[in-house]
Design a protein around this motif. Structure first.
Motif, PDB file in Angstrom:
ATOM      1  N   GLU A  44     -16.478   5.013   4.627  1.00  0.00           N
ATOM      2  CA  GLU A  44     -17.524   5.546   3.755  1.00  0.00           C
ATOM      3  C   GLU A  44     -18.787   5.874   4.546  1.00  0.00           C
ATOM      4  OE1 GLU A  44     -17.221   6.421   0.736  1.00  0.00           O
ATOM      5  OE2 GLU A  44     -15.516   5.336  -0.108  1.00  0.00           O
ATOM      6  N   TRP A  45     -19.100   5.050   5.535  1.00  0.00           N
ATOM      7  CA  TRP A  45     -20.293   5.309   6.343  1.00  0.00           C
ATOM      8  C   TRP A  45     -20.061   6.428   7.354  1.00  0.00           C
ATOM      9  CZ3 TRP A  45     -23.642   0.441   7.817  1.00  0.00           C
ATOM     10  CH2 TRP A  45     -24.165  -0.118   6.654  1.00  0.00           C
ATOM     11  N   ASN A  46     -18.857   6.539   7.904  1.00  0.00           N
ATOM     12  CA  ASN A  46     -18.556   7.677   8.773  1.00  0.00           C
ATOM     13  C   ASN A  46     -18.846   8.988   8.038  1.00  0.00           C
ATOM     14  OD1 ASN A  46     -15.572   6.179  10.231  1.00  0.00           O
ATOM     15  ND2 ASN A  46     -17.640   6.244  11.078  1.00  0.00           N
ATOM     16  N   ALA A  47     -18.421   9.042   6.784  1.00  0.00           N
ATOM     17  CA  ALA A  47     -18.585  10.263   5.989  1.00  0.00           C
ATOM     18  C   ALA A  47     -20.060  10.612   5.803  1.00  0.00           C
ATOM     19  CB  ALA A  47     -17.901  10.109   4.636  1.00  0.00           C
ATOM     20  N   GLN A  48     -20.924   9.597   5.844  1.00  0.00           N
ATOM     21  CA  GLN A  48     -22.363   9.817   5.679  1.00  0.00           C
ATOM     22  C   GLN A  48     -23.107   9.865   7.009  1.00  0.00           C
ATOM     23  OE1 GLN A  48     -24.084   7.246   2.450  1.00  0.00           O
ATOM     24  NE2 GLN A  48     -21.984   6.483   2.317  1.00  0.00           N
ATOM     25  N   ARG A  49     -22.353   9.793   8.118  1.00  0.00           N
ATOM     26  CA  ARG A  49     -22.913   9.785   9.473  1.00  0.00           C
ATOM     27  C   ARG A  49     -23.877   8.607   9.675  1.00  0.00           C
ATOM     28  NH1 ARG A  49     -22.077  13.493  12.978  1.00  0.00           N
ATOM     29  NH2 ARG A  49     -24.137  13.367  13.973  1.00  0.00           N
ATOM     30  N   LEU A  50     -23.484   7.455   9.147  1.00  0.00           N
ATOM     31  CA  LEU A  50     -24.250   6.227   9.340  1.00  0.00           C
ATOM     32  C   LEU A  50     -23.569   5.391  10.407  1.00  0.00           C
ATOM     33  CD1 LEU A  50     -24.950   5.250   5.612  1.00  0.00           C
ATOM     34  CD2 LEU A  50     -26.356   6.655   7.150  1.00  0.00           C
ATOM     35  N   LEU A  51     -24.364   4.828  11.312  1.00  0.00           N
ATOM     36  CA  LEU A  51     -23.817   4.008  12.392  1.00  0.00           C
ATOM     37  C   LEU A  51     -23.418   2.646  11.826  1.00  0.00           C
ATOM     38  CD1 LEU A  51     -23.424   4.701  15.369  1.00  0.00           C
ATOM     39  CD2 LEU A  51     -25.558   3.492  15.866  1.00  0.00           C
ATOM     40  N   GLN A  52     -22.184   2.231  12.101  1.00  0.00           N
ATOM     41  CA  GLN A  52     -21.656   1.034  11.448  1.00  0.00           C
ATOM     42  C   GLN A  52     -21.776  -0.222  12.280  1.00  0.00           C
ATOM     43  OE1 GLN A  52     -17.969   2.437   8.810  1.00  0.00           O
ATOM     44  NE2 GLN A  52     -17.868   3.175  10.894  1.00  0.00           N
ATOM     45  N   GLY A  53     -21.382  -0.148  13.540  1.00  0.00           N
ATOM     46  CA  GLY A  53     -21.301  -1.369  14.308  1.00  0.00           C
ATOM     47  C   GLY A  53     -20.359  -2.348  13.633  1.00  0.00           C
ATOM     48  N   GLN A  54     -20.826  -3.547  13.351  1.00  0.00           N
ATOM     49  CA  GLN A  54     -19.983  -4.576  12.756  1.00  0.00           C
ATOM     50  C   GLN A  54     -20.168  -4.709  11.244  1.00  0.00           C
ATOM     51  OE1 GLN A  54     -20.345  -8.214  15.022  1.00  0.00           O
ATOM     52  NE2 GLN A  54     -19.615  -7.243  16.889  1.00  0.00           N
ATOM     53  N   ALA A  55     -20.862  -3.752  10.626  1.00  0.00           N
ATOM     54  CA  ALA A  55     -20.945  -3.763   9.157  1.00  0.00           C
ATOM     55  C   ALA A  55     -19.545  -3.610   8.588  1.00  0.00           C
ATOM     56  CB  ALA A  55     -21.855  -2.629   8.679  1.00  0.00           C
ATOM     57  N   ASP A  56     -19.243  -4.339   7.533  1.00  0.00           N
ATOM     58  CA  ASP A  56     -17.877  -4.358   6.991  1.00  0.00           C
ATOM     59  C   ASP A  56     -17.748  -3.315   5.895  1.00  0.00           C
ATOM     60  OD1 ASP A  56     -15.310  -5.197   7.028  1.00  0.00           O
ATOM     61  OD2 ASP A  56     -15.653  -7.091   5.998  1.00  0.00           O
ATOM     62  N   VAL A  57     -17.451  -2.101   6.312  1.00  0.00           N
ATOM     63  CA  VAL A  57     -17.402  -0.948   5.413  1.00  0.00           C
ATOM     64  C   VAL A  57     -15.952  -0.503   5.233  1.00  0.00           C
ATOM     65  CG1 VAL A  57     -18.241   1.395   5.018  1.00  0.00           C
ATOM     66  CG2 VAL A  57     -19.665  -0.242   6.277  1.00  0.00           C
ATOM     67  N   GLY A  58     -15.562  -0.189   4.010  1.00  0.00           N
ATOM     68  CA  GLY A  58     -14.190   0.229   3.742  1.00  0.00           C
ATOM     69  C   GLY A  58     -13.940   1.699   4.030  1.00  0.00           C
ATOM     70  N   LEU A  59     -12.686   2.101   3.907  1.00  0.00           N
ATOM     71  CA  LEU A  59     -12.295   3.487   4.146  1.00  0.00           C
ATOM     72  C   LEU A  59     -12.717   4.393   2.989  1.00  0.00           C
ATOM     73  CD1 LEU A  59      -8.628   3.160   5.493  1.00  0.00           C
ATOM     74  CD2 LEU A  59     -10.740   3.353   6.818  1.00  0.00           C
ATOM     75  N   SER A  60     -12.975   5.649   3.331  1.00  0.00           N
ATOM     76  CA  SER A  60     -13.149   6.676   2.310  1.00  0.00           C
ATOM     77  C   SER A  60     -11.770   7.135   1.858  1.00  0.00           C
ATOM     78  CB  SER A  60     -13.928   7.864   2.890  1.00  0.00           C
ATOM     79  OG  SER A  60     -13.148   8.505   3.904  1.00  0.00           O
ATOM     80  N   SER A  61     -11.703   7.929   0.798  1.00  0.00           N
ATOM     81  CA  SER A  61     -10.410   8.459   0.359  1.00  0.00           C
ATOM     82  C   SER A  61      -9.808   9.349   1.441  1.00  0.00           C
ATOM     83  CB  SER A  61     -10.565   9.227  -0.954  1.00  0.00           C
ATOM     84  OG  SER A  61     -11.470  10.307  -0.799  1.00  0.00           O
TER      85      SER A  61
END
Length: 203
Positions: A13-30
């Motif tokens: 979800e963050w990749n899709a928004q061009r947000l840097l994730q690092g170790q944030a626990d973010v799930g997949l987009s569709s």
């Protein structure tokens, strides 16, 4: 000799928004889920003997969609910690200080409160060193773009500044010898996706 099948997680979800994730626990987009499913047949043909996965949600979900609900979560395969940059928009970071961002991508700059490239490289390579001391022939790792770039430097001497971002749900293959052997690691595939090549993948 052992083959390492390295898969980056699908788009989050963050990749899709061009947000840097690092170790944030973010799930997949569709879209990320679709990407992982598209790669599953390719990965399954190799019949890995062990499946190691970063313990973050986006990698574990990717592993399940690849067909490996039974996998070993390994915290040392987490993405690099980007400290105060976590959740920041990549374009904003570039606009604020392009030199710092490019330095981070090249492994020579550590964001405030973040993890150094050398420390990151050491912890990820430690996982591979343990595997190389055994007798496995085929190991699947589902991890992050930074992890794959770190292993490319540790095993092949390719500095991160000379490697394009790893595409979501892409396959990279390394052939490595035993830890105390003389055989050098070799790159057999990089950034393979069954649908199309991607040259502008998000970090």
């Amino acid at each position: 000799m052992m083959r390492l099948f390295l898969v980056r997680h699908g788009e989050s979800e963050w990749n899709a928004q061009r947000l840097l994730q690092g170790q944030a626990d973010v799930g997949l987009s569709s879209r990320g889920r679709d990407q992982a499913l598209a790669l599953s047949a390719t990965v399954q043909r190799f019949q890995p003997e062990r499946v190691l996965v970063s313990d973050l949600a986006r990698t574990r979900e990717t592993a399940e969609l690849l067909g490996y609900a039974e996998h070993e979560p390994v915290s040392a395969l987490r993405e690099i910690n980007v400290g105060r940059w976590t959740g920041q928009n990549i374009d904003d970071l570039m606009a604020e200080d392009a030199q710092a961002f490019q330095g981070w991508r090249s492994g020579i700059y550590t964001p405030p409160g973040g993890e150094s490239w050398q420390s990151f490289k050491q912890r990820t390579n430690g996982v591979v060193a343990e595997l190389r001391s055994g007798a496995l022939e085929r190991v699947l790792m589902v991890a992050h773009g930074g992890v794959i770039r770190a292993l490319l430097e540790s095993l092949l001497g390719l500095s991160p500044g000379r490697v394009v971002p790893v595409s979501p749900a892409s396959l990279t293959v390394l052939r490595v010898g035993p830890l105390n052997g003389s055989a050098e690691a070799r790159l057999e595939a990089f950034n393979y996706r069954p649908d199309a090549l991607a040259f502008d993948a998000p970090d």
